[in-house]
Design a protein around this motif. Sequence first.
Motif, PDB file in Angstrom:
ATOM      1  N   ALA A 114      97.992  76.735  46.121  1.00 24.44           N
ATOM      2  CA  ALA A 114      97.128  76.870  44.942  1.00 24.44           C
ATOM      3  C   ALA A 114      95.837  77.615  45.252  1.00 24.44           C
ATOM      4  N   GLY A 115      95.672  78.037  46.509  1.00 24.48           N
ATOM      5  CA  GLY A 115      94.527  78.872  46.864  1.00 24.48           C
ATOM      6  C   GLY A 115      93.424  78.191  47.629  1.00 24.48           C
ATOM      7  N   ALA A 116      93.527  76.870  47.860  1.00 19.56           N
ATOM      8  CA  ALA A 116      92.462  76.142  48.541  1.00 19.56           C
ATOM      9  C   ALA A 116      92.465  76.424  50.042  1.00 19.56           C
ATOM     10  N   ARG A 117      91.323  76.177  50.652  1.00 19.60           N
ATOM     11  CA  ARG A 117      91.232  76.068  52.102  1.00 19.60           C
ATOM     12  C   ARG A 117      91.270  74.593  52.445  1.00 19.60           C
ATOM     13  N   VAL A 118      91.954  74.242  53.538  1.00 18.79           N
ATOM     14  CA  VAL A 118      92.244  72.836  53.800  1.00 18.79           C
ATOM     15  C   VAL A 118      91.932  72.463  55.247  1.00 18.79           C
ATOM     16  N   LEU A 119      91.205  71.356  55.399  1.00 19.73           N
ATOM     17  CA  LEU A 119      91.117  70.680  56.688  1.00 19.73           C
ATOM     18  C   LEU A 119      92.147  69.558  56.671  1.00 19.73           C
ATOM     19  N   ALA A 120      93.150  69.663  57.528  1.00 18.72           N
ATOM     20  CA  ALA A 120      94.206  68.665  57.629  1.00 18.72           C
ATOM     21  C   ALA A 120      93.881  67.707  58.766  1.00 18.72           C
ATOM     22  N   HIS A 121      93.877  66.420  58.454  1.00 17.72           N
ATOM     23  CA  HIS A 121      93.616  65.381  59.450  1.00 17.72           C
ATOM     24  C   HIS A 121      94.932  64.701  59.829  1.00 17.72           C
ATOM     25  N   SER A 122      95.042  64.294  61.081  1.00 20.57           N
ATOM     26  CA  SER A 122      96.211  63.517  61.497  1.00 20.57           C
ATOM     27  C   SER A 122      95.823  62.503  62.565  1.00 20.57           C
ATOM     28  N   ASP A 136      88.009  53.825  64.002  1.00 21.82           N
ATOM     29  CA  ASP A 136      86.626  54.098  64.396  1.00 21.82           C
ATOM     30  C   ASP A 136      85.808  54.337  63.128  1.00 21.82           C
ATOM     31  N   PRO A 137      84.778  53.525  62.863  1.00 24.93           N
ATOM     32  CA  PRO A 137      84.013  53.698  61.621  1.00 24.93           C
ATOM     33  C   PRO A 137      83.264  55.017  61.528  1.00 24.93           C
ATOM     34  N   GLU A 138      83.081  55.721  62.644  1.00 20.26           N
ATOM     35  CA  GLU A 138      82.406  57.015  62.615  1.00 20.26           C
ATOM     36  C   GLU A 138      83.358  58.174  62.316  1.00 20.26           C
ATOM     37  N   ALA A 139      84.666  57.919  62.354  1.00 21.75           N
ATOM     38  CA  ALA A 139      85.634  58.992  62.163  1.00 21.75           C
ATOM     39  C   ALA A 139      85.527  59.655  60.786  1.00 21.75           C
ATOM     40  N   PRO A 140      85.347  58.923  59.693  1.00 22.92           N
ATOM     41  CA  PRO A 140      85.218  59.608  58.398  1.00 22.92           C
ATOM     42  C   PRO A 140      84.076  60.624  58.364  1.00 22.92           C
ATOM     43  N   ARG A 141      82.955  60.285  58.964  1.00 18.20           N
ATOM     44  CA  ARG A 141      81.826  61.218  58.994  1.00 18.20           C
ATOM     45  C   ARG A 141      82.190  62.478  59.769  1.00 18.20           C
ATOM     46  N   ARG A 142      82.894  62.312  60.878  1.00 20.50           N
ATOM     47  CA  ARG A 142      83.260  63.477  61.682  1.00 20.50           C
ATOM     48  C   ARG A 142      84.241  64.377  60.931  1.00 20.50           C
ATOM     49  N   VAL A 143      85.155  63.779  60.189  1.00 23.07           N
ATOM     50  CA  VAL A 143      86.130  64.574  59.443  1.00 23.07           C
ATOM     51  C   VAL A 143      85.444  65.412  58.370  1.00 23.07           C
ATOM     52  N   VAL A 144      84.570  64.785  57.585  1.00 22.78           N
ATOM     53  CA  VAL A 144      83.884  65.531  56.529  1.00 22.78           C
ATOM     54  C   VAL A 144      82.978  66.600  57.129  1.00 22.78           C
ATOM     55  N   ARG A 145      82.274  66.261  58.193  1.00 20.36           N
ATOM     56  CA  ARG A 145      81.384  67.229  58.838  1.00 20.36           C
ATOM     57  C   ARG A 145      82.174  68.431  59.337  1.00 20.36           C
ATOM     58  N   ARG A 146      83.357  68.189  59.883  1.00 26.70           N
ATOM     59  CA  ARG A 146      84.176  69.301  60.385  1.00 26.70           C
ATOM     60  C   ARG A 146      84.592  70.228  59.248  1.00 26.70           C
ATOM     61  N   ALA A 147      84.953  69.657  58.098  1.00 28.47           N
ATOM     62  CA  ALA A 147      85.345  70.497  56.966  1.00 28.47           C
ATOM     63  C   ALA A 147      84.201  71.407  56.539  1.00 28.47           C
ATOM     64  N   GLU A 174      81.613  72.355  58.398  1.00 20.60           N
ATOM     65  CA  GLU A 174      81.367  73.323  59.462  1.00 20.60           C
ATOM     66  C   GLU A 174      82.395  74.448  59.434  1.00 20.60           C
ATOM     67  N   GLU A 175      83.637  74.095  59.148  1.00 16.37           N
ATOM     68  CA  GLU A 175      84.725  75.076  59.190  1.00 16.37           C
ATOM     69  C   GLU A 175      84.700  76.004  57.977  1.00 16.37           C
ATOM     70  N   PHE A 176      84.437  75.439  56.797  1.00 19.71           N
ATOM     71  CA  PHE A 176      84.612  76.201  55.556  1.00 19.71           C
ATOM     72  C   PHE A 176      83.354  76.303  54.700  1.00 19.71           C
ATOM     73  N   PHE A 196      81.980  62.307  51.749  1.00 24.54           N
ATOM     74  CA  PHE A 196      82.289  63.414  50.850  1.00 24.54           C
ATOM     75  C   PHE A 196      81.171  63.576  49.824  1.00 24.54           C
ATOM     76  N   ALA A 197      80.754  62.472  49.217  1.00 28.43           N
ATOM     77  CA  ALA A 197      79.704  62.538  48.201  1.00 28.43           C
ATOM     78  C   ALA A 197      78.402  63.061  48.789  1.00 28.43           C
ATOM     79  N   ALA A 198      78.071  62.649  50.003  1.00 31.14           N
ATOM     80  CA  ALA A 198      76.838  63.102  50.644  1.00 31.14           C
ATOM     81  C   ALA A 198      76.879  64.596  50.944  1.00 31.14           C
ATOM     82  N   ALA A 199      78.072  65.120  51.240  1.00 27.22           N
ATOM     83  CA  ALA A 199      78.204  66.534  51.620  1.00 27.22           C
ATOM     84  C   ALA A 199      78.466  67.448  50.436  1.00 27.22           C
TER      85      ALA A 199
END
Length: 269
Positions: free
Chosen positions: A39-47, A87-98, A100-102, A146-149
């Motif tokens: 659909a045209g989006a850029r995606v950060l995929a987490h696993s 890890d309670p810090e993992a959500p912050r790292r995931v959003v921050r990476r998105a 930073e990347e895009f 997500f809301a903060a970013a």
Amino acid sequence: MESTAENGAGPLAGRVAIVTGVSRRIGIGFAVTRALLDAGARVLAHSWAPHDAGQPWGADPAGPEGVMAALGGEGPRLAHMSEDFADPEAPRRVVRRAVEEFGAVDVLVANHARSSLQSLAELTADELDLSWAVNARASALLTKEFAAAHDDSRPGGRVILFTSGQHLAPMSAELPYAISKGAIHQMTLSLADALADRGITVNAVNPGPVDTGWADEELTRRVGRALPAGRWGSPEDVARLVRWLASDESAWITGQVVDSEGGFRRWAM
């Protein structure tokens, strides 16, 4: 001619999405990521492949690299990271990476889940805590980050959570999972209210029985008899709904739990 997936054209062109739980090519997260890319989006995929490795179905034999390769490979429109949401810090790292990347984040699809088969007699505090942390707490914290970013001057702020069928029928053989998924169901309306004035919608999807390779033959037959179409749902069935919820067409829908089950007749099992 260059495809939509390759050139980033489509209804989600310019949008940035995070999709969690993209660990198996047969999984829902994989199908959702592919649909959003198409659909045209850029995606950060987490696993988090170690979770699958500890389950009866096992991790994808191709590994995270093979999963990303099947989506077209990491590049300008696809990035990947591995994080344990215990890890309670993992959500912050995931959003921050998105970001930073895009450079932004517009859509969050919290598809990840910890499966846990424990009946009441088998129930342990450790498994309750871990299921809560991975399934419910991480979904709430991902929404917070997500809301903060999120830049509210950008269109199409969307949060899409994943619950299960625990509100429609008992799941007494997998209590930690059902309890934590029930929390996601209940948080959806309140999170939607918290973000409504910012133009960000929050909805949850109950995908019903989906064939991602986890059920044995007997369960597959029994559940199949209770589905009017005579088949289980496919990951692509779920991905189409998520793609719509991520689009501008769903802008008037928020605070809802959508049961996408193909008419599943539990009483017929």
